[in-house]
Design a protein around this motif. Structure first.
Motif, mmCIF file in Angstrom:
data_model
loop_
_atom_site.group_PDB
_atom_site.id
_atom_site.type_symbol
_atom_site.label_atom_id
_atom_site.label_comp_id
_atom_site.label_asym_id
_atom_site.label_seq_id
_atom_site.Cartn_x
_atom_site.Cartn_y
_atom_site.Cartn_z
ATOM 1 N N GLU A 135 1.476 6.576 5.057
ATOM 2 C CA GLU A 135 2.836 6.628 4.506
ATOM 3 C C GLU A 135 3.680 7.583 5.338
ATOM 4 O O GLU A 135 3.429 8.785 5.366
ATOM 5 C CB GLU A 135 2.800 7.106 3.047
ATOM 6 C CG GLU A 135 2.102 6.178 2.081
ATOM 7 C CD GLU A 135 3.038 5.144 1.489
ATOM 8 O OE1 GLU A 135 4.219 5.089 1.921
ATOM 9 O OE2 GLU A 135 2.602 4.401 0.605
ATOM 10 N N GLU A 136 4.686 7.086 5.982
ATOM 11 C CA GLU A 136 5.544 7.915 6.828
ATOM 12 C C GLU A 136 6.164 9.063 6.025
ATOM 13 O O GLU A 136 6.260 10.194 6.520
ATOM 14 C CB GLU A 136 6.643 7.045 7.439
ATOM 15 C CG GLU A 136 7.695 7.810 8.249
ATOM 16 C CD GLU A 136 7.135 8.499 9.496
ATOM 17 O OE1 GLU A 136 7.706 9.523 9.900
ATOM 18 O OE2 GLU A 136 6.130 7.999 10.053
ATOM 19 N N LYS A 137 6.538 8.804 4.786
ATOM 20 C CA LYS A 137 7.204 9.828 3.980
ATOM 21 C C LYS A 137 6.234 10.917 3.515
ATOM 22 O O LYS A 137 6.665 11.980 3.061
ATOM 23 C CB LYS A 137 7.897 9.172 2.791
ATOM 24 C CG LYS A 137 9.096 8.330 3.222
ATOM 25 C CD LYS A 137 9.789 7.673 2.046
ATOM 26 C CE LYS A 137 10.992 6.877 2.527
ATOM 27 N NZ LYS A 137 11.682 6.171 1.416
ATOM 28 N N TRP A 155 5.241 16.339 4.466
ATOM 29 C CA TRP A 155 4.567 17.276 3.557
ATOM 30 C C TRP A 155 3.185 17.637 4.089
ATOM 31 O O TRP A 155 2.782 18.801 4.075
ATOM 32 C CB TRP A 155 4.459 16.640 2.162
ATOM 33 C CG TRP A 155 3.858 17.536 1.133
ATOM 34 C CD1 TRP A 155 4.516 18.388 0.304
ATOM 35 C CD2 TRP A 155 2.461 17.684 0.833
ATOM 36 N NE1 TRP A 155 3.631 19.064 -0.507
ATOM 37 C CE2 TRP A 155 2.354 18.647 -0.207
ATOM 38 C CE3 TRP A 155 1.296 17.104 1.325
ATOM 39 C CZ2 TRP A 155 1.139 19.030 -0.746
ATOM 40 C CZ3 TRP A 155 0.075 17.484 0.794
ATOM 41 C CH2 TRP A 155 -0.006 18.436 -0.233
ATOM 42 N N THR A 211 4.472 7.023 -4.119
ATOM 43 C CA THR A 211 5.399 7.474 -3.077
ATOM 44 C C THR A 211 6.722 6.709 -3.091
ATOM 45 O O THR A 211 7.795 7.321 -2.988
ATOM 46 C CB THR A 211 4.735 7.366 -1.685
ATOM 47 O OG1 THR A 211 3.523 8.117 -1.697
ATOM 48 C CG2 THR A 211 5.649 7.887 -0.594
ATOM 49 N N THR A 218 10.242 8.849 -3.710
ATOM 50 C CA THR A 218 11.158 9.081 -2.587
ATOM 51 C C THR A 218 12.360 8.136 -2.566
ATOM 52 O O THR A 218 13.168 8.198 -1.647
ATOM 53 C CB THR A 218 10.385 8.948 -1.257
ATOM 54 O OG1 THR A 218 9.765 7.657 -1.188
ATOM 55 C CG2 THR A 218 9.315 10.018 -1.145
ATOM 56 N N SER A 219 12.488 7.280 -3.569
ATOM 57 C CA SER A 219 13.621 6.344 -3.575
ATOM 58 C C SER A 219 14.891 7.063 -4.020
ATOM 59 O O SER A 219 14.848 8.122 -4.653
ATOM 60 C CB SER A 219 13.338 5.164 -4.511
ATOM 61 O OG SER A 219 13.449 5.573 -5.861
ATOM 62 N N ASP A 266 10.095 16.683 2.780
ATOM 63 C CA ASP A 266 10.266 16.521 4.225
ATOM 64 C C ASP A 266 9.521 17.637 4.953
ATOM 65 O O ASP A 266 9.153 18.657 4.359
ATOM 66 C CB ASP A 266 11.755 16.572 4.598
ATOM 67 C CG ASP A 266 12.539 15.428 3.987
ATOM 68 O OD1 ASP A 266 11.929 14.353 3.771
ATOM 69 O OD2 ASP A 266 13.733 15.615 3.702
ATOM 70 N N LYS A 290 9.849 14.108 16.014
ATOM 71 C CA LYS A 290 10.958 14.584 15.180
ATOM 72 C C LYS A 290 11.875 15.558 15.922
ATOM 73 O O LYS A 290 12.746 16.193 15.332
ATOM 74 C CB LYS A 290 10.417 15.259 13.916
ATOM 75 C CG LYS A 290 9.566 14.340 13.046
ATOM 76 C CD LYS A 290 10.344 13.119 12.565
ATOM 77 C CE LYS A 290 9.487 12.200 11.715
ATOM 78 N NZ LYS A 290 10.216 10.986 11.299
#
Length: 339
Positions: free
Chosen positions: A28-30, A34, A179, A183-184, A196, A272
């Protein structure tokens, strides 16, 4: 007739309290922001029931040995509660997989033919079930096999039922990856922490690691825990007190996994734009070399466990000192390079 929830090979496998959540989340990229912020520190701890022989090194968390990962929703049910449901344990597992819950079960591996303890000794251990196949009467699970290799395997329905029902200490935990909801933009979880990547906190953790400081006032590990670079000195001290401890492969594996996570983190920092191209190239080369040294250490430890050759043990001691020195250089350079 068949369903499999998405699962991946996690970057940390030594301890299952990390392996199972990461197997669900690491793609999961999001989640990665973390993860790369928080999975930085190492520490030592003792099992208070057996403080001499049960000495470990692990990733250190803000909320203890078994950290809650905010991207997962957990529901625990004990065996007594399950009895009140008047349902077969297999039906409960399959129904929850259909609801997209992973099922972590604590069972007796004495009954699983793919386990080292099969029909030899009773051994309570956790395994993560992520799917089923009714036609073949099997459950798919993530864990270790009888060769002690971590991976994706299967267990028959009948073996699973026996392992759960015949074990007085059986446990079951339902895990959902939420997730997308968390994160929506329309999430109901509006009062949550920033998930983040936090470069400021990460730099503090790196400084704590360099100075062998505890990063969290709210959790201090066990009485004699040490942190960061000091874990190498503590490990050498423990070896001198009891050489049997040096035959525990988990020490070498968790050190190797820690460096692999750092190597991936450096690539993430470049992606990033926290690192320039020139700095990334230098740090990546330095980090990859450190990973290779840790892999060599792990392989040496396996050879030593088999042969008990004192020359190999001496090489292991020297290699641990070298790795500490190389890691210190890497972290200093990384702190200087992060923008």
């Amino acid at each position: 007739m068949e369903k499999k929830l998405e699962i991946h090979t996690p970057s940390i496998q030594t301890f299952l309290n990390h392996a199972y959540p990461l197997a669900i989340l690491e793609k999961e990229e999001k989640f990665l922001g973390w993860f790369y912020t928080n999975y930085t520190q190492l520490y030592t701890f003792n099992n208070r029931k057996n403080p001499i022989e049960d000495f470990k090194i692990d990733f250190f968390s803000h909320n203890g040995k078994y950290p809650n990962i905010p991207f997962l929703e957990y529901s625990n049910i004990n065996k007594n509660t399950i009895h009140t449901l008047n349902k077969d344990i297999l039906d409960i597992v399959i129904e929850n997989i259909d609801l997209n819950y992973y099922v972590e079960v604590g069972i007796d591996e004495y009954y699983w033919s793919n386990k080292l303890s099969y029909m030899k000794e009773h051994f309570h251990h956790d395994n993560l079930i992520y799917g089923y196949n009714k036609k073949e009467s099997i459950l798919y699970y993530l864990g270790y096999n009888k060769e002690r290799v971590f991976g994706q395997y299967s267990v028959t329905f009948s073996e699973f039922i026996l392992s759960f029902t015949e074990n007085a200490e059986s446990t079951i935990k339902f895990i959902r990856n939420f997730t997308p909801e968390l994160t929506s933009s329309t999430t109901r979880y509006v009062y949550h922490t920033n998930f983040d990547f936090d470069v400021h906190i990460f730099k503090l953790y790196l400084e704590d690691y360099l100075d062998s400081r505890n990063s969290f006032l709210s959790h201090k590990g066990t009485k004699d825990s040490v942190f960061g670079l000091a874990v190498y000195d503590e490990l050498l001290l423990k070896f001198s007190e009891d050489i049997k401890i040096s035959k525990d492969l988990r020490f070498y594996r968790i050190i190797w996994e820690h460096k692999n996570v750092m190597n991936r983190r450096i690539a993430y920092l470049k992606e990033k734009e926290y690192l320039s191209a020139d700095d990334y190239e230098k740090l990546s080369k330095q980090s990859t070399s450190l990973c290779n040294e840790c892999l060599l250490l792990k392989n040496l430890s396996m050879k030593y466990i088999l042969t008990e050759n004192p020359k190999i043990f001496s090489t292991i001691l020297a290699k641990l000192k070298e790795i500490k020195y190389l890691e210190e250089l890497l972290i200093i350079n990384l702190l200087l390079a992060i923008t």
